[in-house]
Design a protein around this motif. Structure first.
Motif, PDB file in Angstrom:
ATOM      1  N   ILE A 251       0.855  -1.188   0.000  1.00  0.00           N
ATOM      2  CA  ILE A 251       0.000   0.000   0.000  1.00  0.00           C
ATOM      3  C   ILE A 251       0.893   1.240   0.000  1.00  0.00           C
ATOM      4  O   ILE A 251       1.629   1.475   0.960  1.00  0.00           O
ATOM      5  N   GLY A 252       0.838   1.996  -1.067  1.00  0.00           N
ATOM      6  CA  GLY A 252       1.640   3.216  -1.130  1.00  0.00           C
ATOM      7  C   GLY A 252       0.755   4.422  -0.904  1.00  0.00           C
ATOM      8  O   GLY A 252      -0.273   4.579  -1.557  1.00  0.00           O
ATOM      9  N   HIS A 253       1.158   5.250   0.044  1.00  0.00           N
ATOM     10  CA  HIS A 253       0.388   6.465   0.322  1.00  0.00           C
ATOM     11  C   HIS A 253       1.236   7.684  -0.020  1.00  0.00           C
ATOM     12  O   HIS A 253       2.427   7.713   0.279  1.00  0.00           O
ATOM     13  N   SER A 254       0.613   8.661  -0.654  1.00  0.00           N
ATOM     14  CA  SER A 254       1.298   9.905  -0.954  1.00  0.00           C
ATOM     15  C   SER A 254       2.513   9.613  -1.851  1.00  0.00           C
ATOM     16  O   SER A 254       2.405   8.821  -2.783  1.00  0.00           O
ATOM     17  N   TYR A 255       3.665  10.185  -1.531  1.00  0.00           N
ATOM     18  CA  TYR A 255       4.872   9.899  -2.319  1.00  0.00           C
ATOM     19  C   TYR A 255       5.229   8.418  -2.218  1.00  0.00           C
ATOM     20  O   TYR A 255       5.910   7.874  -3.077  1.00  0.00           O
ATOM     21  N   GLY A 256       4.753   7.772  -1.167  1.00  0.00           N
ATOM     22  CA  GLY A 256       4.979   6.325  -1.028  1.00  0.00           C
ATOM     23  C   GLY A 256       4.339   5.541  -2.165  1.00  0.00           C
ATOM     24  O   GLY A 256       4.777   4.434  -2.485  1.00  0.00           O
ATOM     25  N   SER A 257       3.305   6.105  -2.792  1.00  0.00           N
ATOM     26  CA  SER A 257       2.708   5.414  -3.939  1.00  0.00           C
ATOM     27  C   SER A 257       3.625   5.526  -5.155  1.00  0.00           C
ATOM     28  O   SER A 257       3.684   4.623  -5.985  1.00  0.00           O
ATOM     29  N   THR A 258       4.358   6.649  -5.240  1.00  0.00           N
ATOM     30  CA  THR A 258       5.344   6.787  -6.314  1.00  0.00           C
ATOM     31  C   THR A 258       6.451   5.747  -6.118  1.00  0.00           C
ATOM     32  O   THR A 258       6.904   5.095  -7.058  1.00  0.00           O
ATOM     33  N   THR A 259       6.863   5.606  -4.846  1.00  0.00           N
ATOM     34  CA  THR A 259       7.886   4.612  -4.501  1.00  0.00           C
ATOM     35  C   THR A 259       7.382   3.196  -4.815  1.00  0.00           C
ATOM     36  O   THR A 259       8.104   2.390  -5.402  1.00  0.00           O
ATOM     37  N   THR A 260       6.142   2.926  -4.428  1.00  0.00           N
ATOM     38  CA  THR A 260       5.582   1.598  -4.670  1.00  0.00           C
ATOM     39  C   THR A 260       5.462   1.346  -6.175  1.00  0.00           C
ATOM     40  O   THR A 260       5.746   0.238  -6.653  1.00  0.00           O
ATOM     41  N   GLY A 261       5.044   2.390  -6.900  1.00  0.00           N
ATOM     42  CA  GLY A 261       4.939   2.258  -8.350  1.00  0.00           C
ATOM     43  C   GLY A 261       6.293   1.926  -8.972  1.00  0.00           C
ATOM     44  O   GLY A 261       6.401   1.055  -9.837  1.00  0.00           O
ATOM     45  N   HIS A 262       7.335   2.603  -8.493  1.00  0.00           N
ATOM     46  CA  HIS A 262       8.677   2.323  -9.012  1.00  0.00           C
ATOM     47  C   HIS A 262       9.125   0.917  -8.647  1.00  0.00           C
ATOM     48  O   HIS A 262       9.722   0.216  -9.466  1.00  0.00           O
ATOM     49  N   GLY A 263       8.848   0.533  -7.405  1.00  0.00           N
ATOM     50  CA  GLY A 263       9.237  -0.822  -6.990  1.00  0.00           C
ATOM     51  C   GLY A 263       8.592  -1.850  -7.908  1.00  0.00           C
ATOM     52  O   GLY A 263       9.244  -2.810  -8.346  1.00  0.00           O
ATOM     53  N   ALA A 264       7.306  -1.635  -8.189  1.00  0.00           N
ATOM     54  CA  ALA A 264       6.572  -2.600  -9.009  1.00  0.00           C
ATOM     55  C   ALA A 264       7.068  -2.590 -10.458  1.00  0.00           C
ATOM     56  O   ALA A 264       7.363  -3.635 -11.039  1.00  0.00           O
ATOM     57  N   HIS A 265       7.193  -1.401 -11.002  1.00  0.00           N
ATOM     58  CA  HIS A 265       7.573  -1.307 -12.412  1.00  0.00           C
ATOM     59  C   HIS A 265       9.034  -1.691 -12.651  1.00  0.00           C
ATOM     60  O   HIS A 265       9.356  -2.445 -13.564  1.00  0.00           O
ATOM     61  N   ASP A 266       9.916  -1.169 -11.792  1.00  0.00           N
ATOM     62  CA  ASP A 266      11.357  -1.314 -12.060  1.00  0.00           C
ATOM     63  C   ASP A 266      11.904  -2.677 -11.632  1.00  0.00           C
ATOM     64  O   ASP A 266      12.858  -3.172 -12.224  1.00  0.00           O
ATOM     65  N   HIS A 267      11.317  -3.240 -10.575  1.00  0.00           N
ATOM     66  CA  HIS A 267      11.928  -4.451 -10.011  1.00  0.00           C
ATOM     67  C   HIS A 267      10.962  -5.618  -9.915  1.00  0.00           C
ATOM     68  O   HIS A 267      11.375  -6.734  -9.664  1.00  0.00           O
ATOM     69  N   GLY A 268       9.673  -5.327 -10.034  1.00  0.00           N
ATOM     70  CA  GLY A 268       8.676  -6.380  -9.853  1.00  0.00           C
ATOM     71  C   GLY A 268       8.465  -6.612  -8.370  1.00  0.00           C
ATOM     72  O   GLY A 268       9.412  -6.915  -7.650  1.00  0.00           O
ATOM     73  N   LEU A 269       7.271  -6.374  -7.892  1.00  0.00           N
ATOM     74  CA  LEU A 269       6.967  -6.626  -6.478  1.00  0.00           C
ATOM     75  C   LEU A 269       6.219  -7.954  -6.394  1.00  0.00           C
ATOM     76  O   LEU A 269       5.201  -8.118  -7.075  1.00  0.00           O
ATOM     77  N   GLY A 270       6.706  -8.841  -5.575  1.00  0.00           N
ATOM     78  CA  GLY A 270       6.055 -10.146  -5.445  1.00  0.00           C
ATOM     79  C   GLY A 270       4.830 -10.071  -4.554  1.00  0.00           C
ATOM     80  O   GLY A 270       4.735 -10.795  -3.555  1.00  0.00           O
ATOM     81  N   VAL A 271       3.908  -9.186  -4.890  1.00  0.00           N
ATOM     82  CA  VAL A 271       2.716  -9.006  -4.059  1.00  0.00           C
ATOM     83  C   VAL A 271       1.489  -9.517  -4.805  1.00  0.00           C
ATOM     84  O   VAL A 271       1.488  -9.662  -6.032  1.00  0.00           O
ATOM     85  N   ASP A 272       0.429  -9.763  -4.051  1.00  0.00           N
ATOM     86  CA  ASP A 272      -0.824 -10.197  -4.660  1.00  0.00           C
ATOM     87  C   ASP A 272      -1.669  -9.007  -5.085  1.00  0.00           C
ATOM     88  O   ASP A 272      -2.414  -9.084  -6.059  1.00  0.00           O
ATOM     89  N   ASP A 273      -1.590  -7.932  -4.300  1.00  0.00           N
ATOM     90  CA  ASP A 273      -2.351  -6.728  -4.614  1.00  0.00           C
ATOM     91  C   ASP A 273      -1.473  -5.516  -4.365  1.00  0.00           C
ATOM     92  O   ASP A 273      -0.599  -5.531  -3.486  1.00  0.00           O
ATOM     93  N   VAL A 274      -1.744  -4.474  -5.130  1.00  0.00           N
ATOM     94  CA  VAL A 274      -1.051  -3.215  -4.885  1.00  0.00           C
ATOM     95  C   VAL A 274      -2.101  -2.111  -4.810  1.00  0.00           C
ATOM     96  O   VAL A 274      -3.049  -2.082  -5.606  1.00  0.00           O
ATOM     97  N   VAL A 275      -1.947  -1.248  -3.796  1.00  0.00           N
ATOM     98  CA  VAL A 275      -2.928  -0.194  -3.535  1.00  0.00           C
ATOM     99  C   VAL A 275      -2.202   1.155  -3.532  1.00  0.00           C
ATOM    100  O   VAL A 275      -1.185   1.307  -2.842  1.00  0.00           O
ATOM    101  N   PHE A 276      -2.726   2.098  -4.293  1.00  0.00           N
ATOM    102  CA  PHE A 276      -2.201   3.463  -4.268  1.00  0.00           C
ATOM    103  C   PHE A 276      -3.261   4.365  -3.642  1.00  0.00           C
ATOM    104  O   PHE A 276      -4.406   4.376  -4.105  1.00  0.00           O
TER     105      PHE A 276
END
Lengths: 99, 176, 588
Positions: C423-448
């Motif tokens: 769950i990325g909140h605020s700028y944390g959603s930008t971070t989460t988006g980068h984690g997912a796009h750039d490295h692949g996050l092994g998560v079942d769901d992603v929430v912005f």
């Protein structure tokens, strides 16, 4: 007299850090809460903490002595004829205890 | 482009308020109100737990409480706080389900208004209010032979300068 | 006349007054102190040697410090041994308390039966006597069994108390310590030597840890908490144990240094971060599980008060990360640093409570993750022009760290994977988006939520690498930060070389948008609305919790934002009446 490298000065500072840290550990031991133990155990626990506070302080004192000893070595060296100008500049900062 | 311009406009107007809430800085009693709320909620919680044991037998555990952030007010900050207390009563061997049947009178005897029974996931909750303090007994049959007691006071806005103190305030002592 | 042999009254269990939590805290203090003594031993064997110093004075020095090292090693082992025994004592005393509670219940029940039988004797007839005697014999048998169990309990208590006392007394004096532990190898030495080096994968780290004995693990935790506390692949319970030792030691160190009046500015920053971590842990432990009423378990998953040039890194979970059915990792944003920990802990505990309330049948853990260097220049403090334009660079770096953390969580639960949500909140959603796009996050769901944009390279939910059906966005119509994301065809990052990417709540993005309005929203944009997503009894928290629980049908979806080619962005949520679903343990 043998050359005393700058690393000896750094070691003296590190011994001072150990002294500070071990005194902190001694305080932590002394302040540990024995109220949770049953009355049968609390006496032994309290005795243990008092004794180990002294043990930790003892290690702290030894550390302080090592730091002081190294500082004396440095002071002797920088006042000797063998010390070069470069050594003096580097070592003089370690002749005083910072903390 | 529109977004950036708009943010600049919002920033210049920051601090203007506009949500109809009184400026908490003008309310020096906020801290006293929260302290009083703590006393009230803890006293009521103790009364309800004792009452539940009287009605159902058994024993209490985990009787604690604390101040929780209520409504966020920006980064690292809650603008308001409330006191919450909870407890658990593991009922005695003679208690009969539904336990909540025996707990309505406990709430009314403590001065709470007419309790309302509500369904909740896994069970039911009996909830009532008294002077702004909300109290509830919950029974979750699938989880064990106990009832949970939860109380909370109303949200109290605190002055900006005190928010950090309330956020960090600990209250480890059980109320019972 | 027939005689009835009545059963005896069962004895009452003796009182037992102790506090296992306080005993455990005492053990934790001793373990932290032992780590400090261990450091002295390590120091003497390493940095204190001053290898480039030679000559008579150097030789004398080396000879003089050797016994100090030996003494420190022995003392750390002795103190560690007692600390571990105190921890065991805490657990054993809790078991004895539980057993006593059960005995007390049995005693009361039997006493009632005996009283009942006594009353029966007065009224029974000759014909009923045989049946009554049979009842009495049955109860007498139960009383006897109870008495045997009570004796066993009394004996076990005495044994435990005696063993604990002996553990304290056998290493009281320095001579005792030397006799028992002098020259004894530290059981942590071997494992630490074999530990995979930097760059090892979480799976390799996990394999190393899994191969250690329980005694070796305990030794490593005490001797070198810093070596495993933040190491991905190590189970959360072990990381927590190690970080608890490190935190306890740091708090004692900094407090003492402050008292001595020699705390440096850098140390002051670290001390503040350590205090914040301690308060965060207590915040979680001071709250109660809404289903069981028991205190919420806290696990310190990351603790590094000096990270990011003093901003600090800390991640603490509400709930057990090693066993929870559902695990949520919350990535905060603007203005977050180590001192934010108490606030983030409140949020994590709130999310934990909410997920439990909405599905009491599932176990949960919510981890707040301050594991990256977030921008300090929060827009509500400084404005975008005041501190320079916020860019994605910190999010890109943070995304890599987040991916590592997720990999670590996965690796430590290879055989028992959790349902995992980032769950990325605020700028944390930008971070989460980068984690997912750039490295692949092994998560079942992603929430912005409250997203200013999820990164310039992520134009569509499918770019996250997560199934778009499991990509979610929450955006409050009054949240000015959520309005920062690029809309429609305007892409800030391509126009200005700045900006944070697309708004995930917009129709073009292809994520599910869920309802996230607040009943306390104002009539216009307000930064307060940017921070309400995790408050109890909000649409946002309820929907996030349903996603975390994998209860997708319960999620209240919202119509997407739409940006027409001409004209301003349209938000269908702006005029909808907000609701207040129950997420706390109570009906508000």
């Amino acid at each position: 007299m043998e050359v005393v490298p700058v690393s000896v000065g750094e070691a003296s500072r590190a011994w001072d850090e150990q002294h500070l840290d071990l005194d902190a550990a001694a305080t932590q031991i002394a302040d540990a809460d024995t109220s949770g133990f049953t009355t049968h155990v609390r006496g032994a626990a309290t005795r243990f903490l008092a004794q180990w506070q002294r043990h930790a302080e003892g290690l702290g004192t030894v550390s302080e002595q090592r730091a002081d000893g190294l500082r004396t070595t440095i002071a002797d060296y920088v006042t000797s004829d063998e010390a070069t100008r470069g050594d003096l500049v580097a070592l003089l900062t370690y002749t005083q205890e910072v903390r | 482009m529109a977004g950036w311009v708009l943010v600049a406009a919002v920033l210049s107007g920051c601090g203007a308020g506009g949500d109809g809430v009184d400026d908490p800085d003008s309310s020096p009693t906020a801290n006293a109100a929260l302290e009083q709320q703590r006393e009230d909620v803890r006293a009521a919680a103790a009364e309800l737990v004792t009452g539940a044991i009287g009605a159902l037998g058994g024993r209490s555990s985990h009787t604690g409480g604390g101040f929780d952030g209520c409504a966020s007010a920006g980064v690292d900050e809650f603008g308001s706080f409330r006191y919450r207390a909870s407890g658990r009563v593991d009922v005695g061997p003679g208690a009969v389900r539904p336990y909540l049947d025996a707990l309505g009178p406990v709430l009314t005897a403590a001065g709470f208004d007419e309790p309302a029974l509500r369904e909740r996931p896994g069970g039911q909750t009996l909830q009532a209010e008294r002077d702004g303090v909300s109290a509830a007994f919950s029974e979750l049959p699938g989880n064990g032979d106990y009832v949970l007691v939860n109380l909370q006071g109303p949200c109290v806005e605190v002055p900006e300068s005190d928010r950090d103190t309330w956020l960090r305030r600990q209250d480890p002592t059980p109320y019972l | 006349m027939t005689t009835i042999q009545l059963p005896p009254l069962p004895r009452v269990a003796p009182a037992l007054t102790c506090d296992p939590a306080a005993i455990s805290a005492c053990g934790a203090d001793l373990l932290a102190a032992s780590a400090q003594v261990d450091d002295l031993g390590t120091f003497v064997a390493g940095r204190a040697r001053v290898d480039d110093w030679t000559g008579e004075a150097a030789t004398a020095y080396h000879q003089a410090i050797a016994p100090t090292g030996r003494r420190a090693d022995a003392m750390s082992l002795a103190l560690r041994g007692v600390a571990h025994r105190v921890e065991e004592h805490s657990a054993e005393m809790q078991r004895l308390l539980d057993r006593r509670t059960a005995l007390e219940d049995r005693q009361q029940h039997l006493a009632q039966q005996v009283a009942h039988l006594r009353a029966e004797v007065a009224t029974t007839t000759e014909e009923g006597a045989a049946e009554l005697q049979a009842d009495c014999d049955r109860v007498a048998g139960q009383v006897q069994a109870y008495e045997t169990d009570l004796d066993t309990w009394v004996s076990d208590l005495a044994t435990e108390e005696s063993e604990m006392s002996q553990a304290f007394t056998r290493v009281l004096g320095a001579d005792d310590v030397d006799r028992i532990y002098g020259g004894v190898a530290d059981p942590a030495d071997g494992p630490l030597r074999d530990k995979p080096g930097a760059g090892a994968s979480p799976a390799e780290v996990h394999a190393w840890w899994a191969a250690l004995t329980a005694a070796q693990r305990r030794a490593v935790i005490a001797a070198a908490p810093g070596a495993i506390g933040n190491l991905d692949g190590i189970p959360a319970s072990a990381r927590h144990a190690a970080n608890t030792v490190a935190l306890g030691r740091d708090l004692a160190d900094y407090a003492h240094t402050e008292d001595a009046g020699v705390l440096t500015d850098d140390e002051r920053t670290c001390y503040d971060n350590a205090l914040a971590a301690d308060e965060a842990r207590r915040e979680i432990e001071g709250r109660h599980d809404p289903v069981t009423g028991e205190p919420i378990v806290a696990q310190i998953y990351i603790y590094d008060p000096a990270a990011f040039d003093g901003d600090g890194a800390v991640a603490i979970s509400a709930g057990d990360l090693d066993t929870a059915d559902n695990v949520a990792v919350v990535v905060p944003g603007f203005g977050t640093d180590g001192e934010s920990a108490p606030y983030q802990a409140d949020r994590a505990a709130t999310l934990y409570e909410s997920t439990r309330v909405l599905d009491p049948s599932a176990t949960n853990a919510s981890l707040f993750w301050i594991g990256y260097d977030a921008p300090d220049n929060a827009p509500w403090d400084e404005g975008y022009d005041g501190a320079g334009v916020v860019t994605e660079s910190m999010a890109a770096a943070g995304g890599e760290r987040l991916a590592d953390t997720i990999d670590g969580l996965r690796a430590s639960r290879e055989d028992d994977p959790a349902h995992l949500t980032a769950i990325g909140h605020s700028y944390g959603s930008t971070t989460t988006g980068h984690g997912a796009h750039d490295h692949g996050l092994g998560v079942d769901d992603v929430v912005f939520v409250g997203s200013p944009g999820v990164g310039g390279d992520t134009d569509h939910a499918s770019d996250t690498g997560v199934d778009p059906d499991h990509v979610w966005a929450g955006s409050n119509s009054r949240d000015p930060i959520a309005d920062l994301g690029n809309h429609g065809w305007v892409h800030g990052e391509t126009v200005f070389g700045a900006g944070l990417g697309d708004d995930p709540a917009e129709d073009d993005f292809g994520a599910h948008r869920f309802q996230a309005e607040s009943t306390t929203r104002g009539g216009a944009y307000s930064f307060g609305d940017h921070s309400k997503y995790f408050d109890h009894d909000t649409e946002s928290l309820a929907n996030i919790s349903h996603i975390v629980n994998g209860d997708y049908d319960a999620v209240q979806e919202a119509e997407h934002l739409h940006d027409p080619f001409l004209g301003p962005v349209e938000d269908p949520e702006y005029d909808r009446e907000p609701t207040s679903p129950t997420t706390s343990s109570l009906t508000p």
